[in-house]
Every structure is written in C-alpha cells, then in structure tokens.
Design an enzyme around this catalytic site. Structure first.
Site, PDB file in Angstrom:
ATOM      1  N   SER A   1      -9.700   2.467   2.916  1.00  0.00           N
ATOM      2  CA  SER A   1      -8.747   2.954   1.913  1.00  0.00           C
ATOM      3  C   SER A   1      -7.733   2.262   1.362  1.00  0.00           C
ATOM      4  CB  SER A   1      -7.752   4.028   2.929  1.00  0.00           C
ATOM      5  OG  SER A   1      -7.037   3.394   3.806  1.00  0.00           O
TER       6      SER A   1
ATOM      7  N   SER B   1      -9.888  -0.071   7.147  1.00  0.00           N
ATOM      8  CA  SER B   1      -9.342   0.042   6.078  1.00  0.00           C
ATOM      9  C   SER B   1      -8.796  -1.413   5.382  1.00  0.00           C
ATOM     10  CB  SER B   1      -8.325   0.987   5.746  1.00  0.00           C
ATOM     11  OG  SER B   1      -9.230   2.345   5.519  1.00  0.00           O
TER      12      SER B   1
ATOM     13  N   LYS C   1       0.939  -1.159  -0.156  1.00  0.00           N
ATOM     14  CA  LYS C   1       0.078  -0.243   0.063  1.00  0.00           C
ATOM     15  C   LYS C   1       0.852   1.229   0.015  1.00  0.00           C
ATOM     16  CE  LYS C   1      -3.770   2.289   2.684  1.00  0.00           C
ATOM     17  NZ  LYS C   1      -4.658   2.067   3.868  1.00  0.00           N
TER      18      LYS C   1
HETATM   19  N1  GLN Z   1     -13.231   4.667   6.353  1.00  0.00           N
HETATM   20  C1  GLN Z   1     -12.400   5.238   7.353  1.00  0.00           C
HETATM   21  C2  GLN Z   1     -11.798   6.576   7.461  1.00  0.00           C
HETATM   22  O1  GLN Z   1     -12.278   7.242   6.274  1.00  0.00           O
HETATM   23  C3  GLN Z   1     -11.305   4.283   7.883  1.00  0.00           C
HETATM   24  C4  GLN Z   1     -10.220   4.615   7.194  1.00  0.00           C
HETATM   25  C5  GLN Z   1      -8.913   3.843   7.479  1.00  0.00           C
HETATM   26  O2  GLN Z   1      -9.030   2.587   8.097  1.00  0.00           O
HETATM   27  N2  GLN Z   1      -7.743   4.180   6.930  1.00  0.00           N
HETATM   28  O3  GLN Z   1     -11.439   7.273   7.995  1.00  0.00           O
END
Ligand code: GLN
Length: 490
Positions: free
Chosen positions: A154, A178, A79
């Site tokens: 994400s 995420s 990532k």
């Molecule tokens: N969807 C969540 C956010 O927008 C989690 C994102 C994540 O775990 N990086 O913050």
C-alpha cells in the site's frame, strides 16, 4: 557533483553535502519541491511548500550554528497514514479527505526532532489496504519505471517517490508487505522492523496486531539512519517495546563469512515467475560468494499465511474502522432518514470498495457462530507460522527469498480480482504474521526492465544484521543505483 543530480543521491551523499555546505537545506528542499511539482506520478496527496521551507530554514539555522546529526536538514516525505498537524491526514480515504490532525504521530515527531524537512504526504491505498496503490481515493500512483504499471502497495507513493527522486527518504507502513513489496516493485530499499519496534501512535490503524512503521530509501544506509531515529519506546503505544535506542548501522562492515542464509523451498515453488526467480537466485549467489553459507529450509505453512492474514487483518480492520461514523471524524452524509440510515450512508459514501469488502469480511468472521470457525482458526495458523520460523531460525541466521512472485503489473489488471491481488502477498505475509523484521532491496530486473527485489527476513530485533547484509550486497552490486531516469522511464 552536478547540482541537477541531488535527487539521484543516497541519504549519505546528501548528508555529506549538507555538512560541507555544498548545498543548503533550503535549496535542497526547493530542489525536491520543484521535482514534485513537475511529477505526473500522483505520488503526493498534500504538498505545502511554505511549511516545508519553514522547516528547512529551521534545520539550516541548526546546521549553520554548527549542529550535526545524521538526518539534520534532510528532506523526507510521510506516507499519508501518519497523522500530521501541518499537512492533511487522509489515509488515502474520502472519509478523511479534509482531515487535519491536532497532533503529530510519534514517527513524524521523532523524525522532525532529528531535523528532517517534510516535503508532504504520500499517496497510499485507502487505510493501507492493497498491494497496488489503486485503492486510493486520490487515484492510482504510477510506477516510475513504467507509468502504465502499478508501483506496488500500500505504500506505493513512498516507493515511487524515492525511486523517481521526489524524496530521498520516505516513511511507510507494513501490515502484510506494504513496505517491502512496493520497494521491490520500484527498485528501492525498504525495511519493516520487528513488530513493536516503532511506535504506532498517530499511525492510522488498519490491523493493530500487524501494523508496523518502516522506511524506504535508495540504500540500506539511508534506511538504517532513518530507523535509528524512528525506533524508540513510546508509552503512548501499548505494544511499543521497551528497548534502548540502537544504531542500526552498527554492524556495517562485518563480514557475512559463515552467516547461514536459509532458502525456504516454499518461497521458490509454483507461482514464482521466472523473471523474479533468476535475479533473486543471482543475488543469493553474490552473498554466497561473499562467504555466506546457503541452507535449504522449509516453512511448511507458507501458503496458509494468505487465508490466515485475510481473516485476521479484516477482523481487526472492521473493529478499528468502526470509529469512522460521521459523528467524530471526517465525512458525513448530507441526507438521511434516521440514525441507522445516517451511519449506513456516511460509511457507504466515505469508504471505497476494498475497505467496505474488508469491513464486511471482518464483521462476518468475528460474528457469533463463525468466530471459532474462522477467526480462532486463523489465530491457530498464525501461531503455527510463527513456530515454523522459530524452528527455521535454529538452523539459519537470515532467511532470503523473493518479495513478490511477479513484477509490477499494468494499472487496472487486477482491480476486479481481489483474490489474485491477495495471492501476490504470499512471500510477505508470513513474516508479518510472525512479527519478524523484513527487508527488501533491489536485486535486478526482469526481461521487461522492471525492478525485482530480494527479501531478507531476520529473527526478532535483528534489523541491524539485515541492514548490514544489505549494505554488504550494495557494496558489490549497483542495482540500487539504477534509476528510472537513466533507464528512460518517467
Ligand atoms: N497487501 C496487503 C493487504 O492488502 C498488505 C497491506 C499492508 O501491508 N498494509 O492487506
């Protein structure tokens, strides 16, 4: 095994093929590089075949010399939130679009040391903020099961790449879901370990008290092998936990007879779509038939996880992202009037809309006069949520439920509706706030043929158990073996 099928194989099969000399590390890397070059999913941000092949040749030399290791010669992708010396490190942001790090993140370093071959950097939401991978400066990632839909976020690039057979293994990070949510939406397996298990050194920070590195693979076995290499104490991360190295596959083969699986009523209530609920309940039945005992439990503060998270995460983000000022890193505006204007323009140009929104919310909730009402209150909720889990884990060993209330939605559908986006995080945020390990694995499909995941949440440091339950489930089901290629997708 037909050569054209390497990309459909789980880590364990590739391991065997490499050890037996059925395929070389270089040919395997080339196979995946060719698939990446032909893919239209936009899962990768940076690919440098010459660096990949150099790593593959080094791994092959070790294999040829007789060395063996669970990940030696295995291709993987990172990532783009982990910094790397040999590939760009962008965090999906214009701010870092051309940034090359002078060092590798601990996760990158450990996996390279284990002999993995890096295929490149994976697209993600900007600074990991998002649930749909639409907040990337490099464009949306497409879901391999239906290219008009989001892959989740994400870590959308990570999940899409594994699902589409562009990489057998991908690193990811989970701040509020995420790893788990994109894994669920792309029909692959992912684990977010206990907070502090894996070093955050070199992981571009979003919300430091929640950020945790994890991994996505086709099956629990692949996740266990990768996590065993990733997790270790790191003196360079002050929140890294000092524990001896573990083999996360050590409980594979143990029965689930007598295992108490808690089903939180709050995870099966209003808002859960029927298309998700049915496969999740069927998967839970499979575990019951294997001997697990189902226990109805309550996590009464579940709904409060959303306001708590969406105060705490932006607060930490506003502080972490203050380092991107155009002086030390990344994008710098060209025309400005004075110093204040320089900062304002640099940051307005370098950050996308969601990142700017969170910086503003975060700055607001931390400001004098509002701190007690928002930030402190959110911290109290966080404590209550964690206490709720502690009480539940006195009655059960593992908690099971859905990962996301819905399957992958069409690209663009929620772009202008951040709050609806945030609400979809309801089942992943609680474990994040409590620092607990969570796993997501394929449990079936909805009526539209989109993947559905089931989530397993464990006590702190109980990753080996979660992975063993997943491995047992995957021994008697074949959802994790379905591929979009076979289903007629991308
Ligand atoms: N969807 C969540 C956010 O927008 C989690 C994102 C994540 O775990 N990086 O913050």
């Amino acid at each position: 095994m037909a050569n054209a099928d390497w990309h459909l194989q789980p880590v364990s099969a590739l391991r065997q093929a490499l050890d037996d000399g059925e395929i070389g590390a270089v040919a395997l890397a080339e196979h995946f590089l060719a698939r990446i070059a032909a893919s239209e999913l936009n899962a990768f941000i940076d690919v440098r075949p010459e660096q990949t092949l150099e790593q593959a040749r080094a791994a092959q030399a070790r294999l040829t010399a007789g060395e063996r290791g669970p990940l030696l010669g295995l291709p993987l992708a990172h990532k783009d939130i982990f910094v790397t010396r040999d590939w760009r490190s962008t965090a999906g942001s214009r701010m870092l679009a051309d940034y090359v790090s002078p060092y590798d993140a601990t996760v990158v370093e450990r996996l390279a040391g284990a002999g993995t071959v890096c295929l490149g950097k994976l697209n993600c939401d900007e600074f990991a903020m998002g649930s749909a991978n639409e907040n990337s400066h490099f464009g949306a990632v497409r879901n391999p099961w239906d290219p008009d839909r989001i892959p989740g976020g994400s870590s959308g690039g990570s999940a899409a790449a594994v699902a589409a057979g562009l990489a057998p293994l991908a690193t990811a990070t989970d701040t509020g879901g995420s790893v788990r949510q994109p894994a669920a939406m792309c029909g692959v397996t992912g684990i977010k370990p206990t907070y502090g298990r894996v070093s955050r050194y070199g992981m571009i920070a979003f919300a430091s008290s929640l950020d945790q590195a994890g991994v996505i693979a086709r099956d629990a076995h692949g996740c266990a092998d990768a996590l065993s290499a990733m997790a270790a104490f790191d003196p360079r991360d002050a929140t890294s936990i000092e524990r001896a190295p573990e083999d996360f596959a050590r409980e594979f083969g143990l029965s689930v007879r007598g295992l108490r699986i808690g089903l939180p009523a709050e995870f099966f209530g209003e808002g859960l779509s029927a298309g998700v609920e049915a496969p999740v309940r069927a998967a839970i039945d499979v575990l019951r038939e294997a001997g697990a005992e189902l226990v109805e439990i309550h996590l009464p503060d579940t709904a409060l996880a959303i306001p708590a998270y969406y105060v705490i995460a932006p607060a930490e983000a506003s502080s972490n992202l203050s380092r991107f000022d155009g002086v030390r890193y990344g994008h710098r505006t060209e025309t400005f009037e004075d110093l204040a204007d320089f900062y304002a323009r640099t940051r307005a140009e370098g950050f996308g809309a969601e990142v700017r929104r969170r910086i503003m919310i975060g700055t607001y909730v931390l400001s004098h006069g509002y701190y007690d009402a928002y930030y402190l209150q959110a911290q109290r909720l966080r404590r209550r949520i964690a206490d709720g889990f502690s009480a539940a884990f006195e009655k059960v060993d593992v908690i099971a439920g859905p990962v996301s209330p819905v399957t992958a939605w069409p690209i663009g559908e929620l772009t202008d509706d951040p709050v609806r986006n945030y609400l979809a995080d309801i089942y992943t945020l609680p474990a994040s706030l409590a620092g607990l390990p969570g796993l997501s694995m394929p449990a079936g499909f909805d009526a539209a043929g989109l993947p559905v995941g089931i989530q397993l949440i464990g006590r702190h440091f109980d990753e080996a158990r979660l992975l063993a339950v997943a491995d047992l489930f995957q021994g008697v089901t074949d959802w994790h073996r379905r591929t979009p290629e076979e289903a007629g997708g991308a």
